[in-house]
Motif scaffolding. Structure first.
Motif, PDB file in Angstrom:
ATOM      1  N   UNK A   1      12.635   5.769   9.157  1.00  0.00           N
ATOM      2  CA  UNK A   1      11.594   6.004   8.027  1.00  0.00           C
ATOM      3  C   UNK A   1      11.286   5.710   6.569  1.00  0.00           C
ATOM      4  N   UNK A   2      12.060   5.059   5.989  1.00  0.00           N
ATOM      5  CA  UNK A   2      11.856   4.343   4.602  1.00  0.00           C
ATOM      6  C   UNK A   2      11.141   3.281   4.861  1.00  0.00           C
ATOM      7  N   UNK A   3      11.116   2.610   5.586  1.00  0.00           N
ATOM      8  CA  UNK A   3      10.130   1.314   6.085  1.00  0.00           C
ATOM      9  C   UNK A   3       8.605   2.000   6.488  1.00  0.00           C
ATOM     10  N   UNK A   4       8.496   2.944   6.953  1.00  0.00           N
ATOM     11  CA  UNK A   4       7.347   4.547   7.208  1.00  0.00           C
ATOM     12  C   UNK A   4       6.398   4.172   5.690  1.00  0.00           C
ATOM     13  N   UNK A   5       8.209   4.908   5.298  1.00  0.00           N
ATOM     14  CA  UNK A   5       7.350   5.283   3.848  1.00  0.00           C
ATOM     15  C   UNK A   5       6.889   4.017   3.007  1.00  0.00           C
ATOM     16  N   UNK A   6       7.570   3.649   2.831  1.00  0.00           N
ATOM     17  CA  UNK A   6       7.111   2.495   1.633  1.00  0.00           C
ATOM     18  C   UNK A   6       5.669   2.027   2.556  1.00  0.00           C
ATOM     19  N   UNK A   7       5.257   1.608   3.373  1.00  0.00           N
ATOM     20  CA  UNK A   7       4.122   1.099   3.961  1.00  0.00           C
ATOM     21  C   UNK A   7       3.357   1.948   3.519  1.00  0.00           C
ATOM     22  N   UNK A   8       3.085   3.558   3.494  1.00  0.00           N
ATOM     23  CA  UNK A   8       1.835   3.907   3.172  1.00  0.00           C
ATOM     24  C   UNK A   8       2.318   4.232   2.042  1.00  0.00           C
ATOM     25  N   UNK A   9       3.334   4.477   1.438  1.00  0.00           N
ATOM     26  CA  UNK A   9       3.047   4.719  -0.482  1.00  0.00           C
ATOM     27  C   UNK A   9       1.766   2.933  -0.748  1.00  0.00           C
ATOM     28  N   UNK A  10       2.531   1.972  -0.262  1.00  0.00           N
ATOM     29  CA  UNK A  10       2.085   0.619  -0.818  1.00  0.00           C
ATOM     30  C   UNK A  10       0.955   1.088  -0.872  1.00  0.00           C
ATOM     31  N   UNK A  11       0.232   1.327   0.432  1.00  0.00           N
ATOM     32  CA  UNK A  11      -0.850   1.351   1.298  1.00  0.00           C
ATOM     33  C   UNK A  11      -1.976   2.410   0.166  1.00  0.00           C
ATOM     34  N   UNK A  12      -1.032   3.244  -0.193  1.00  0.00           N
ATOM     35  CA  UNK A  12      -1.740   4.327  -1.804  1.00  0.00           C
ATOM     36  C   UNK A  12      -1.739   3.730  -2.730  1.00  0.00           C
ATOM     37  N   UNK A  13      -1.083   3.437  -3.253  1.00  0.00           N
ATOM     38  CA  UNK A  13      -1.027   1.787  -3.777  1.00  0.00           C
ATOM     39  C   UNK A  13      -2.443   1.074  -4.733  1.00  0.00           C
ATOM     40  N   UNK A  14      -2.905   0.691  -3.387  1.00  0.00           N
ATOM     41  CA  UNK A  14      -3.952  -0.758  -3.013  1.00  0.00           C
ATOM     42  C   UNK A  14      -5.218   0.300  -2.565  1.00  0.00           C
ATOM     43  N   UNK A  15      -5.042   1.805  -2.229  1.00  0.00           N
ATOM     44  CA  UNK A  15      -6.314   2.339  -2.996  1.00  0.00           C
ATOM     45  C   UNK A  15      -6.315   3.054  -4.004  1.00  0.00           C
TER      46      UNK A  15
ATOM     47  N   UNK B   1      14.148   8.049   2.279  1.00  0.00           N
ATOM     48  CA  UNK B   1      13.213   7.943   2.443  1.00  0.00           C
ATOM     49  C   UNK B   1      12.201   7.779   1.158  1.00  0.00           C
ATOM     50  N   UNK B   2      12.580   9.352   0.950  1.00  0.00           N
ATOM     51  CA  UNK B   2      12.159  10.207  -0.576  1.00  0.00           C
ATOM     52  C   UNK B   2      12.182   9.350  -1.291  1.00  0.00           C
ATOM     53  N   UNK B   3      13.862   9.124  -2.187  1.00  0.00           N
ATOM     54  CA  UNK B   3      13.826   7.887  -3.512  1.00  0.00           C
ATOM     55  C   UNK B   3      12.799   6.712  -3.258  1.00  0.00           C
ATOM     56  N   UNK B   4      13.014   6.267  -2.034  1.00  0.00           N
ATOM     57  CA  UNK B   4      12.023   5.119  -1.126  1.00  0.00           C
ATOM     58  C   UNK B   4      10.776   5.221  -2.079  1.00  0.00           C
ATOM     59  N   UNK B   5       9.805   6.540  -1.278  1.00  0.00           N
ATOM     60  CA  UNK B   5       8.703   6.817  -1.943  1.00  0.00           C
ATOM     61  C   UNK B   5       8.534   6.572  -2.994  1.00  0.00           C
TER      62      UNK B   5
END
Length: 299
Positions: free
Chosen positions: A103-117, A170-174
């Motif tokens: 779940x942490x890995x998924x959250x990291x990927x999603x937030x990183x993608x948002x940062x690049x959008x 996952x929330x803290x990571x995000x």
């Protein structure tokens, strides 16, 4: 809601759109006039959306794996907002000690993608009340537990509260990544979602009897949870975390009713009618912050 908020100019992404929350969000957002990118993980789920929108230009379906960064980027392209909720992968449907890493890995990927959008203005991140309630000192906290509190990861690990551990990490990571990358993120810490197919196996229910005893066993209806997500997205003043629930299991009748709904013949893990010699347990959790935000929301 800010008067200048123009819904028709907003394209938003819902990920994962095939879960009950995601699918209901897609429907409600389309009804409100949004253009929606519905992001799903599995083949065949496209059929869920047949007939959902009368205007084919308003709904686009994407297959996005939260562990495939580029597929997330594709789904987010042109969107001003993301509604993100984690759905366990097919090959690991049950919460265990390893789910937090997933779940942490998924959250990291999603937030990183948002940062690049560049077009993304806000992320609404679905978390859980289990990321709030599990602490060694939970019985002595004054005043009530609310969104400023976090579950203790070590406590969760000690008592095998994997859902709480995964949601907390996952929330803290995000949030950490959002702050580092300058992404505007708000999280919703939802109570147990009361769906028609809810079963005793739901990972939220591990420790249900203890949540009941502590006065923090909260539930939420699907419609209210959907409204909360949209309100939090549309209100420019929303920030941080919001505990979201519209019912608390704090009477014996409530507890017994829920136990029979979940497992009519095997409800021993939930509080029973004779427990503790009490018919009512004092509520020790508060969602005042959300209630204040929702006052002027027009569903």
């Amino acid at each position: 809601m800010a008067p200048s908020f123009d819904i028709t100019s907003h394209t938003v992404c819902v990920m994962d759109a095939s879960g009950q929350l995601g699918f209901s969000l897609v429907q409600r957002l389309l009804q409100r006039g949004y253009t929606v990118h519905a992001s799903i993980q599995k083949y065949g789920e496209e059929d869920l959306f047949n007939g959902v929108s009368a205007d084919s230009d308003k709904l686009k379906i994407f297959r996005s794996d939260p562990f495939d960064y580029h597929s997330i980027i594709d789904a987010l392209k042109g969107c001003s907002g993301l509604f993100y909720s984690f759905e366990p992968p097919l090959d690991q449907p049950n919460y265990d000690e390893y789910m937090a890493d997933v779940e942490v890995r998924a959250a990291h990927n999603v937030l990183e993608a948002c940062a690049q959008t560049e077009t993304i203005d806000k992320v609404v991140f679905t978390s859980s009340a289990t990321a709030v309630v599990w602490r060694e000192d939970r019985k002595t906290i004054e005043p009530d537990l609310d969104e400023i509190h976090w579950s203790d990861v070590n406590f969760c690990r000690k008592f095998k509260l994997w859902h709480g551990m995964s949601k907390t990490l996952s929330e803290k990571t995000a949030f950490a990544l959002a702050m580092d990358r300058g992404v505007n993120m708000v999280s919703i810490n939802a109570g147990l979602l009361m769906t028609h197919d809810l079963s005793i196996k739901h990972p939220y229910l591990r420790g249900a009897a203890e949540m009941y005893e502590d006065g923090v066993f909260v539930t939420v209806d699907l419609g209210f949870l959907v409204d909360t997500h949209i309100c939090v997205y549309e209100d420019v003043s929303s920030y941080g975390r919001y505990l979201c629930f519209n019912h608390i299991i704090n009477t014996q009748d409530d507890a017994v009713q829920l136990a029979h709904k979940l497992a009519p013949t095997a409800s021993s893990s939930l509080p029973q009618s004779g427990d503790h010699g009490k018919s009512f347990i004092e509520q020790k959790i508060s969602n005042k912050k959300l209630n204040k935000l929702m006052v002027d929301f027009e569903a």
